[in-house]
Every structure is written in C-alpha cells, then in structure tokens.
Design a protein around this motif. Sequence first.
Motif, PDB file in Angstrom:
ATOM      1  N   PRO A  79      10.938  19.224 -10.160  1.00 37.92           N
ATOM      2  CA  PRO A  79      10.725  18.250 -11.232  1.00 37.92           C
ATOM      3  C   PRO A  79       9.424  18.452 -11.991  1.00 37.92           C
ATOM      4  N   THR A  82       4.497  16.167 -11.112  1.00 40.07           N
ATOM      5  CA  THR A  82       4.398  14.781 -11.568  1.00 40.07           C
ATOM      6  C   THR A  82       3.193  14.079 -10.956  1.00 40.07           C
ATOM      7  N   GLU A  83       2.583  13.216 -11.713  1.00 41.18           N
ATOM      8  CA  GLU A  83       1.429  12.463 -11.234  1.00 41.18           C
ATOM      9  C   GLU A  83       1.820  11.557 -10.077  1.00 41.18           C
ATOM     10  N   TRP A  84       3.037  10.974 -10.170  1.00 41.78           N
ATOM     11  CA  TRP A  84       3.501  10.091  -9.086  1.00 41.78           C
ATOM     12  C   TRP A  84       3.544  10.842  -7.765  1.00 41.78           C
ATOM     13  N   ARG A  98       8.302  20.352  -4.113  1.00 40.86           N
ATOM     14  CA  ARG A  98       8.720  20.988  -5.365  1.00 40.86           C
ATOM     15  C   ARG A  98       9.439  22.306  -5.103  1.00 40.86           C
ATOM     16  N   THR A 126      16.687  16.872  -9.875  1.00 39.49           N
ATOM     17  CA  THR A 126      15.227  16.747  -9.912  1.00 39.49           C
ATOM     18  C   THR A 126      14.754  15.362  -9.473  1.00 39.49           C
TER      19      THR A 126
END
Length: 219
Positions: A79, A82-84, A98, A126
């Motif tokens: 994906p 990502t900050e999350w 990932r 994703t």
Amino acid sequence: MHRWAIPEREYARHETRRGRRYAYESLDPARTALLVVDLVPFFYESNAVCHAITPNVRLLADALRGAGGAVAWIVPGDPGPTEWAREFRGDEVADLFRRSGGTGPVGSRLGPGLTAHSGDLLVEKTAPSALFPGSSTLDDQLRERGIETVIVTGTLTEVCVAGTARDAATLGYRTILVADATAGRDDESHNATIVTIYRTFGDVRSTEDVLALVAAGVP
C-alpha cells in the motif's frame, strides 16, 4: 489444525430466530467463489496452521472448479509507506508487512502446495479486507462472473479473513467462512472470530459441509 467450535447457544439463537441452524442450506456452484486470502510464504513461515489447512483449501478449490465455480487467490500488495502504518506498527514492522505478499505475478506468490489454475481469479489487495472499497479488483471480478455466494478461507482468521468476510456480507454476498480452512494466531483468537462471524455476518461450516453443499448443487 485449530480446535474449533461454535457454542450451542449460538446455534440455538439462530435456530430460534430463523428456524434453521444455517442461513445458506444450498448454493449454486456456478455462482459461487472460493476466496483464498493471504496464503503466501510469509505467513506459512510463522504459522504452522497454514500448512495444516492447505489440503482443505485444495479440496475446496478442486471441487468448486469442477462444479463450474470460481477460485480467487488473494495476496497482500504494497500500500506504500503510509503514515498510519508507521505510527501504529513502527517503521520496521510497517516495512515488513509492506513486503509480506512478495513480488511478481500473483500466481507465483502462493504458499507451498497451492497452485493457481487457468481461469482462476488473481487478486492483489492493499488493505486487510480484499473487499474494502479501493483495495482490490475482487468485487468487480466477482460481479462480472455473477457470483452470489463466497466461501472464505485463508489467514489470519481474525484479521484479513474476518475483514473480507465482514465486507462480503456488507456488500450482499451470501458468506460462508470455512472454520477448518482458515488459520489464526491461536485457537482462542480463531474461535472468538468465527463466533462473531456466525452471529452477525455469515455461516461458519467445515470443509466437509461445504464440499457436500457444492456436490448437492451440481445439476
């Protein structure tokens, strides 16, 4: 294999409400898809139950193909950073997940003992759920084939399998989770999840039960 069970009180609850233990007592194989979620080497390396359920997944795939149904192999995609994920999991674990689905064509990324056949659906997702909007092409592919029933298998029971089953029910698919063709972290997590699915989202059946449904649905 997990030692799984649905408490009798849960069966009784549905039997009182709808007059039968299972919502879906029959299926049309030609309008049914087996969803195999995240059975990739990354998860086999850390969870022996993946190896234990592989023969059941193969039996279901062969039976449904032979009856004119669809088989969808679903693998984790990347994906992006990502900050999350970095905040929640930490940088190292976020990067590990990932890469969990591997690289290359989807059909080459399946776990040991699993083989995609010509005509199978090959899906990269994703998000934990393969049916979360925007996470994959699975919903579009199922609807193109006129699928109305999904049989959910794979790993982890309490994460990506449950997420996919919940979203399948939300989208209106007749949803069946196969308790002895799914792998969780441990028996407790597995059983807590299948009880929630049975109570609220779909049927929970054994491989033997589902094979019988498929056979009974063949004209």
